[in-house]
Scaffold this motif. Sequence first.
Motif, PDB file in Angstrom:
ATOM      1  N   ARG A 271       0.722  -1.240  -0.052  1.00 36.76           N
ATOM      2  CA  ARG A 271      -0.116  -0.015   0.082  1.00 36.76           C
ATOM      3  C   ARG A 271       0.834   1.220  -0.006  1.00 36.76           C
ATOM      4  NH1 ARG A 271      -5.470   0.712   0.652  1.00 36.76           N
ATOM      5  NH2 ARG A 271      -6.111   2.817   1.489  1.00 36.76           N
ATOM      6  N   ILE A 272       0.364   2.250  -0.813  1.00 31.93           N
ATOM      7  CA  ILE A 272       1.197   3.434  -1.167  1.00 31.93           C
ATOM      8  C   ILE A 272       0.663   4.670  -0.750  1.00 31.93           C
ATOM      9  CG2 ILE A 272       2.549   4.794  -2.941  1.00 31.93           C
ATOM     10  CD1 ILE A 272       2.371   1.738  -4.319  1.00 31.93           C
ATOM     11  N   LYS A 273       1.264   5.575   0.182  1.00 33.57           N
ATOM     12  CA  LYS A 273       0.449   6.686   0.264  1.00 33.57           C
ATOM     13  C   LYS A 273       1.497   8.223  -0.364  1.00 33.57           C
ATOM     14  CE  LYS A 273      -0.774   9.949   4.311  1.00 33.57           C
ATOM     15  NZ  LYS A 273      -0.770   9.856   5.782  1.00 33.57           N
ATOM     16  N   ILE A 274       0.530   8.555  -1.418  1.00 29.84           N
ATOM     17  CA  ILE A 274       1.210   9.562  -1.969  1.00 29.84           C
ATOM     18  C   ILE A 274       0.599  11.015  -1.338  1.00 29.84           C
ATOM     19  CG2 ILE A 274       1.664  10.326  -4.308  1.00 29.84           C
ATOM     20  CD1 ILE A 274       0.838   7.908  -5.448  1.00 29.84           C
ATOM     21  N   THR A 275       1.456  11.880  -1.144  1.00 27.95           N
ATOM     22  CA  THR A 275       0.940  13.326  -0.449  1.00 27.95           C
ATOM     23  C   THR A 275       1.495  14.161  -1.507  1.00 27.95           C
ATOM     24  OG1 THR A 275       1.299  12.265   1.673  1.00 27.95           O
ATOM     25  CG2 THR A 275       0.991  14.805   1.429  1.00 27.95           C
ATOM     26  N   ASP A 276       0.658  14.996  -1.890  1.00 28.58           N
ATOM     27  CA  ASP A 276       1.065  16.175  -3.118  1.00 28.58           C
ATOM     28  C   ASP A 276       1.344  17.268  -2.133  1.00 28.58           C
ATOM     29  OD1 ASP A 276      -1.331  17.829  -2.102  1.00 28.58           O
ATOM     30  OD2 ASP A 276      -2.513  17.026  -3.665  1.00 28.58           O
ATOM     31  N   ILE A 277       1.741  18.364  -3.037  1.00 34.68           N
ATOM     32  CA  ILE A 277       2.351  19.614  -2.247  1.00 34.68           C
ATOM     33  C   ILE A 277       1.363  20.511  -1.696  1.00 34.68           C
ATOM     34  CG2 ILE A 277       4.392  19.771  -3.866  1.00 34.68           C
ATOM     35  CD1 ILE A 277       3.060  21.691  -5.894  1.00 34.68           C
ATOM     36  N   LEU A 278       0.318  20.208  -1.656  1.00 34.69           N
ATOM     37  CA  LEU A 278      -0.979  20.847  -1.054  1.00 34.69           C
ATOM     38  C   LEU A 278      -1.157  19.854   0.333  1.00 34.69           C
ATOM     39  CD1 LEU A 278      -3.786  21.939  -3.259  1.00 34.69           C
ATOM     40  CD2 LEU A 278      -2.302  23.363  -2.121  1.00 34.69           C
ATOM     41  N   SER A 279      -0.378  19.070   0.524  1.00 37.97           N
ATOM     42  CA  SER A 279      -0.603  18.081   1.654  1.00 37.97           C
ATOM     43  C   SER A 279      -1.713  17.163   1.698  1.00 37.97           C
ATOM     44  CB  SER A 279      -0.384  18.899   3.195  1.00 37.97           C
ATOM     45  OG  SER A 279       0.929  19.620   3.039  1.00 37.97           O
ATOM     46  N   GLU A 280      -2.333  17.172   0.406  1.00 36.22           N
ATOM     47  CA  GLU A 280      -3.382  16.000   0.474  1.00 36.22           C
ATOM     48  C   GLU A 280      -3.101  14.808  -0.003  1.00 36.22           C
ATOM     49  OE1 GLU A 280      -6.499  17.933  -2.005  1.00 36.22           O
ATOM     50  OE2 GLU A 280      -7.074  19.331  -0.623  1.00 36.22           O
ATOM     51  N   SER A 281      -3.439  13.740   0.603  1.00 38.20           N
ATOM     52  CA  SER A 281      -3.005  12.443   0.380  1.00 38.20           C
ATOM     53  C   SER A 281      -4.052  11.507  -0.271  1.00 38.20           C
ATOM     54  CB  SER A 281      -2.526  11.867   1.617  1.00 38.20           C
ATOM     55  OG  SER A 281      -1.592  12.498   2.288  1.00 38.20           O
ATOM     56  N   LEU A 282      -3.306  10.409  -1.033  1.00 37.56           N
ATOM     57  CA  LEU A 282      -4.047   9.455  -1.733  1.00 37.56           C
ATOM     58  C   LEU A 282      -3.471   8.111  -1.260  1.00 37.56           C
ATOM     59  CD1 LEU A 282      -6.209   8.298  -4.059  1.00 37.56           C
ATOM     60  CD2 LEU A 282      -4.195   8.615  -5.640  1.00 37.56           C
ATOM     61  N   GLU A 283      -4.186   7.087  -0.751  1.00 33.44           N
ATOM     62  CA  GLU A 283      -3.660   5.964  -0.554  1.00 33.44           C
ATOM     63  C   GLU A 283      -4.195   4.788  -1.614  1.00 33.44           C
ATOM     64  OE1 GLU A 283      -3.888   4.061   3.242  1.00 33.44           O
ATOM     65  OE2 GLU A 283      -3.063   6.172   4.205  1.00 33.44           O
ATOM     66  N   ILE A 284      -3.255   4.277  -2.293  1.00 30.04           N
ATOM     67  CA  ILE A 284      -3.603   3.118  -3.319  1.00 30.04           C
ATOM     68  C   ILE A 284      -2.701   1.732  -3.007  1.00 30.04           C
ATOM     69  CG2 ILE A 284      -4.088   4.638  -5.211  1.00 30.04           C
ATOM     70  CD1 ILE A 284      -1.467   4.554  -6.360  1.00 30.04           C
ATOM     71  N   GLU A 285      -3.128   0.711  -3.520  1.00 30.45           N
ATOM     72  CA  GLU A 285      -2.617  -0.374  -3.317  1.00 30.45           C
ATOM     73  C   GLU A 285      -1.914  -0.891  -4.685  1.00 30.45           C
ATOM     74  OE1 GLU A 285      -4.970  -3.505  -1.467  1.00 30.45           O
ATOM     75  OE2 GLU A 285      -4.983  -2.372   0.165  1.00 30.45           O
ATOM     76  N   ALA A 286      -0.753  -1.367  -4.889  1.00 24.96           N
ATOM     77  CA  ALA A 286      -0.019  -1.621  -5.949  1.00 24.96           C
ATOM     78  C   ALA A 286      -0.829  -2.806  -6.813  1.00 24.96           C
ATOM     79  CB  ALA A 286       1.382  -1.905  -5.772  1.00 24.96           C
ATOM     80  N   VAL A 287      -0.803  -2.851  -8.002  1.00 26.73           N
ATOM     81  CA  VAL A 287      -1.584  -4.041  -8.493  1.00 26.73           C
ATOM     82  C   VAL A 287      -0.569  -4.718  -9.697  1.00 26.73           C
ATOM     83  CG1 VAL A 287      -3.908  -3.127  -8.671  1.00 26.73           C
ATOM     84  CG2 VAL A 287      -2.595  -2.523 -10.487  1.00 26.73           C
ATOM     85  N   LYS A 288      -0.801  -6.209  -9.911  1.00 30.17           N
ATOM     86  CA  LYS A 288       0.321  -6.688 -10.693  1.00 30.17           C
ATOM     87  C   LYS A 288      -0.155  -6.539 -12.089  1.00 30.17           C
ATOM     88  CE  LYS A 288       2.187 -10.345  -7.551  1.00 30.17           C
ATOM     89  NZ  LYS A 288       1.532 -10.784  -6.440  1.00 30.17           N
TER      90      LYS A 288
END
Length: 199
Positions: A182-199
């Motif tokens: 699972r990956i948490k990406i935070t943008d420069i506005l400090s808003e985050s998205l969490e996604i799971e890596a898929v094969k």
Amino acid sequence: MSASNIYDGELDGRMVKVMPTNRITTKSDLSELIANFPYDIFSKRKEESPSEPVERITIVCMGHEPDLKASLFKEVGDYKLDVNIVDILKDKKALQLKRESEGLAVIRDGQVIIESFFPMNLLQKLSLDEQNVEDWKQLVESVLIDFNYDGAVLNPTEIDIPDKKSFVKGVYDIPEDAGTIRIKITDILSESLEIEAVK
């Protein structure tokens, strides 16, 4: 014109009507709305919940006559409306048509690769669309990766927070004992998205 077509969209349970943005909105601009309201639906809602508004509406405009809301109430008469006027000239900060960020991470050749990331609110603030983003990494503050996500709490073992002169890597080696990634990406506005890596 059907009732569903008189609005421009829906946001947080409110119907949104965008008025012409090249001039101040006047009472006459409301006439189309008033003429096409679904009064039969309003009557039904009023019967079911007399104390509740029959419709919740957000009107977006670029300047408006001061008695705009009052004249709308007067025209609609017996029906209780919940009207919120968002004036872009005054409420630039308040105009947050929230959109979820989107992203894709894939597992390939023992690595997790973030293929795309679209922080929609940030793109909206920058007045960009997806096609204008040359490199999503420019918009990212940090990437945190939990290689064994338990479904509840993110415990990142890979923490990618670059200095101001560089960008996140976007490609990461997967340890041998990895499970759900699972990956948490935070943008420069400090808003985050969490996604799971898929094969």
